[in-house]
Design a protein around this motif. Structure first.
Motif: not given
Length: 267
Positions: A33, A43, A40-41, A76
């Motif tokens: 990632s 992150e 991502t979830a 994010d």
């Protein structure tokens, strides 16, 4: 005034290309990632628990101009706010740093965070650095990232100073960003990267307003990122540093404490 005209004429274009380190990276499994354009979830959860991020604007930069990078950070998972420089940054950079100090205190009070991360564009990087170095910011800032900040001045300001009959058309901040100014002598005295702050800079070869481009770097252990060192054909202008996808991936990696591997395909 001339400086505003130059800023208004600045444009940013993006070109996609293969990273300079592609051959070496191909020999290893891709990191899951660190160079992705969408977090991502996991992150996003980590970002939500991280320090609040303050995007510090530059000369003549109204808040809305920094919404693109702020929106990326929010998507994010980061808690983000934008600090528009007082009087659009035309005045004394030291006064802007004092205003930033008060703003940081308000953000910390509102969020309950002990420390914040600063992402400063252009003059905003100098304002942030003065705050850290001279106004107690070393105790409240975790990560510092500058985008195209003339840490050691720019010949563009010197040119404007000449055309402005030695006064930069009366813009104090312009005078302070000239190479050899007393302000920069004070800012750059001693350690470039004081305190426990983690320091990083991002610069681009196509920067129209920071010349020479390498005046945007810091010594004494800072992580200095040249966009074209990773993506040689990527075209990113001065204002483009807050719009460009590749630049954003580098910023996000720095904030996450991840290895810096900018994604040349990011948009």
């Amino acid at each position: 005034m001339l400086l505003r005209t130059i800023l208004a004429a600045t444009t940013a274009a993006t070109v996609l290309l293969v990273p300079a380190a592609a051959q070496a990276a191909a020999a290893e499994p891709a990191a899951p990632s660190t160079t992705a354009t969408v977090a991502t979830a996991a992150e996003r959860a980590a970002a939500a628990a991280a320090d609040p991020v303050i995007v510090v604007g530059g000369l003549s930069g109204i808040s809305i101009a920094y919404e693109p990078i702020a929106a990326r950070l929010r998507a994010d998972g980061y808690r983000v706010s934008i600090f528009q420089l007082p009087n659009l940054g035309l005045g004394d950079i030291r006064e802007s740093a004092r205003a930033l100090s008060s703003y940081v205190d308000r953000v910390r009070a509102a969020t309950g965070a002990a420390r914040v991360d600063l992402v400063g564009h252009s003059e905003g990087g100098l304002v942030s650095r003065w705050y850290v170095k001279y106004l107690g910011g070393a105790g409240t800032v975790d990560q510092y990232v500058s985008l195209g900040s003339p840490q050691y001045g720019t010949y563009v300001a010197n040119l404007v100073a000449v055309l402005g009959l030695g006064s930069c058309a009366g813009v104090i901040a312009c005078q302070q960003m000239t190479i050899g100014s007393s302000f920069l002598a004070d800012l750059n005295a001693g350690d470039d990267t004081p305190g426990p702050v983690r320091w990083a800079t991002v610069r681009t070869w196509q920067d129209e307003l920071v010349r020479p481009v390498d005046n945007a770097v810091l010594a004494d252990g800072a992580t200095n990122i040249l966009v074209q060192a990773w993506c040689p054909l990527r075209v990113v202008g001065h204002l483009g540093l807050v719009l460009d996808g590749t630049t954003y991936t580098a910023v996000r990696q720095v904030l996450a404490g991840a290895p810096v591997q900018p994604n040349c395909f990011a948009v």
